[in-house]
Design a protein around this motif. Sequence first.
Motif, PDB file in Angstrom:
ATOM      1  N   TRP A   1       0.822  -1.221   0.000  1.00 32.47           N
ATOM      2  CA  TRP A   1       0.000   0.000   0.000  1.00 32.47           C
ATOM      3  C   TRP A   1       0.845   1.254   0.000  1.00 32.47           C
ATOM      4  CZ3 TRP A   1      -4.526   0.011  -1.849  1.00 32.47           C
ATOM      5  CH2 TRP A   1      -5.350  -1.104  -1.713  1.00 32.47           C
TER       6      TRP A   1
ATOM      7  N   CYS B   1       3.912   1.568  -1.274  1.00 29.12           N
ATOM      8  CA  CYS B   1       4.486   1.719  -2.616  1.00 29.12           C
ATOM      9  C   CYS B   1       3.423   2.198  -3.605  1.00 29.12           C
ATOM     10  CB  CYS B   1       5.084   0.400  -3.099  1.00 29.12           C
ATOM     11  SG  CYS B   1       6.688   0.078  -2.410  1.00 29.12           S
ATOM     12  N   ALA B   2       2.229   1.599  -3.514  1.00 31.02           N
ATOM     13  CA  ALA B   2       1.178   1.963  -4.457  1.00 31.02           C
ATOM     14  C   ALA B   2       0.787   3.427  -4.286  1.00 31.02           C
ATOM     15  CB  ALA B   2      -0.034   1.056  -4.253  1.00 31.02           C
TER      16      ALA B   2
ATOM     17  N   VAL C   1       7.317   1.916  -8.279  1.00 28.36           N
ATOM     18  CA  VAL C   1       6.977   0.738  -9.089  1.00 28.36           C
ATOM     19  C   VAL C   1       8.074  -0.317  -8.967  1.00 28.36           C
ATOM     20  CG1 VAL C   1       6.596  -0.070 -11.430  1.00 28.36           C
ATOM     21  CG2 VAL C   1       5.473   1.963 -10.653  1.00 28.36           C
TER      22      VAL C   1
ATOM     23  N   LEU D   1       7.341  -2.196  -5.999  1.00 22.12           N
ATOM     24  CA  LEU D   1       6.270  -3.180  -6.223  1.00 22.12           C
ATOM     25  C   LEU D   1       6.828  -4.422  -6.914  1.00 22.12           C
ATOM     26  CD1 LEU D   1       3.256  -0.973  -7.313  1.00 22.12           C
ATOM     27  CD2 LEU D   1       3.613  -2.149  -5.168  1.00 22.12           C
TER      28      LEU D   1
END
Lengths: 198, 476
Positions: free
Chosen positions: A9, A11-12, A42, A45
């Motif tokens: 979450w 990173c997003a 990203v 991720l």
Amino acid sequence: MNLGQAYFWICAALAVIGAVAAVAAKNPIRGAMGLLLMILSVAGLFLALHAQFLAAIQLIVYAGAIVVLFLFVIMLIGPAASTPPDKRGLPSRIVGAGIFALSGIGAMVLLVRSALAAAAAAPDAGTAPPLPPSDFGGIDTLGRVLFTHGLVPFELSSALLMVAIIGAVAVARGKQSDPTVAAKTAEPSKTRAKEIAS
Amino acid sequence: MILWTVLKILVMVGFLFNVGGLLTWVDRRLSSMIQDRVGPNRAGLKIGKFELRVAGLLHTAADGVKFFFKEDFMPPKADKLLFSLAPILAMVPVLALTAVIPFGDTISPHQLWRHVCAPVDGHVLQVLDGQCIDIATKAIISKPLLVFPSAARLGISTVQTPIELQVAPLNVAILYVFAMAGQGIVGAAIAGWSSDNKFSLMGALRAASQMVSYEVTMGLSLIGAMMLYGSVRLEDMVRWQGDNAWGIFVQPVAFFLFFTAAVAESKRIPFDLPEAESELVSGYFTEYSGMKFGMFYFAEYMEVVTSSMLLVTIFLGGWQLPFLHRDGITIQIGETIYAAQRLPHIWVILFGVLAFFGKVLVMCLLQAFVRWSLPRFRYDQLMKLGWTVLLPVSLANIFVTGVLYLACESAGEGMAHALKAAGDVTQAITAAVLTFLPLWALYGFFNTRAKDKTLIGTSGDMAAAAGGTKTTAMQG
């Protein structure tokens, strides 16, 4: 929420913030920094998905080369890089943004619906999928796949890059003729100039 | 486990900060030695009559105090956010780089005081009656003879998880190093842009183009080494060098290229065009003051330390010492064993860690020497050197390495014996150099000719004893 989910979450959220900043920033350098933030998150991720190689390449190519290229160009252009506010063509811009937003929302709806359907179809939807092997996404495995199953596309894409580089050189040099030819053509005019002078 | 990670981070970051700080002192004192002057020795603590000077070492502390208490000036038209962000962006990648550097051999905690075996790929070994046997099959294991052996990884012990002396054993270690090295450019570029100063902008442009250019050479110079080591993991590279020969012997050209590119990446003389004082005031950090300037200044010294760590890991055997293997000392050339002595595990580990940090210190000193021995390039010469000399040489190095690799590998068993013997000879050469160079230096230190005596490392008291006074340096 466990540590992995928290990581996802964070990173997003950072990726979304970076992407919005890249689009919305008035100052082009700030926009480039937003892009950098997006790329870094990203890459984070990718790491969570066991794709270490992809994460490293993302950092080297996009953060280390592309963003630096952007920064370089913006610095070379100087103050002209930040465009003054432009009111022309506002309606068409709004329509364009609307079409993009609608198609994006449509894609999201389709994705969520198919995911929900898959979850309903699978009886053990609550359990986590099995973890990939520890070397998954590492450099050895990826290299093996790339040079056995994906050899032809890999070589083709490198040929494409080569063509693009040659094209870039050709475009950058323009229709300038060969320097040796130019020197030969320049010589007679010089002699003629001498003749005129004499 | 998390405690061990914290401890490892403390060791690495502690070393980086302390040696970085020490290097600012070494740089000044060494430059004064090279330029035949006394150098800074005035900072001191005065308590009553007692005065502590420690050869100018306290100047580092005085710098730190000054950085914190100076006015933190920001140009009125500067971009406030980016101006403050730039020093952070310059410093963080340097710190993050140390995460993948192995500073010692893997510890097997359950046999710390016992003798252990040299690793053979894929086996968990145990010492029984002086011989190494596989725990699972009870068979005596010996190393296979190959032309290009891969680095032997330790088998996973079932008794207790081994502790790797490396913060993050990534499987893309080298790529991670390049990824982090690439981020440093952004900090310099942003600093130059956000300062709203022409000199800063010029410095930033130079920094960006220089670092991008030399990063290409840096990456390509290591491909030959990766081919030979057969791995991109830094710990595998170190193991390979301990088993065979140090990287500087098998890839001498790559060592030189990487060293040059690393000095260029840290933007120090002779590659300090981005901050050339005579042209650009001080380049991209002209407008910085206080601790923000301190961060740029300090990041440069820490970069010297990290590039030394990389050089040591990839080309100078990392934690390996010649003939010291995981099971103890074995002096062996080719098939003949001249001496063998098993050592307890903990001693081998300790020697390894000390060897790694010692080698790093020597490389840092070498970089300081380079800085004060060479003149600065001109900017076009720098670019020409990077693109027309170093880059083609690094490509040629890849090609030659590939051809030689193929030739050696197809030559068969005789070549394997010859290469093994050659590798052992290089280990002997290294051992000789490591023994005699310090002895020679010590001899020179204690037998200085009278006319060569200078005031290096002196305080005022020593100057007075040598014939000067406490306030003026010795004349003649």
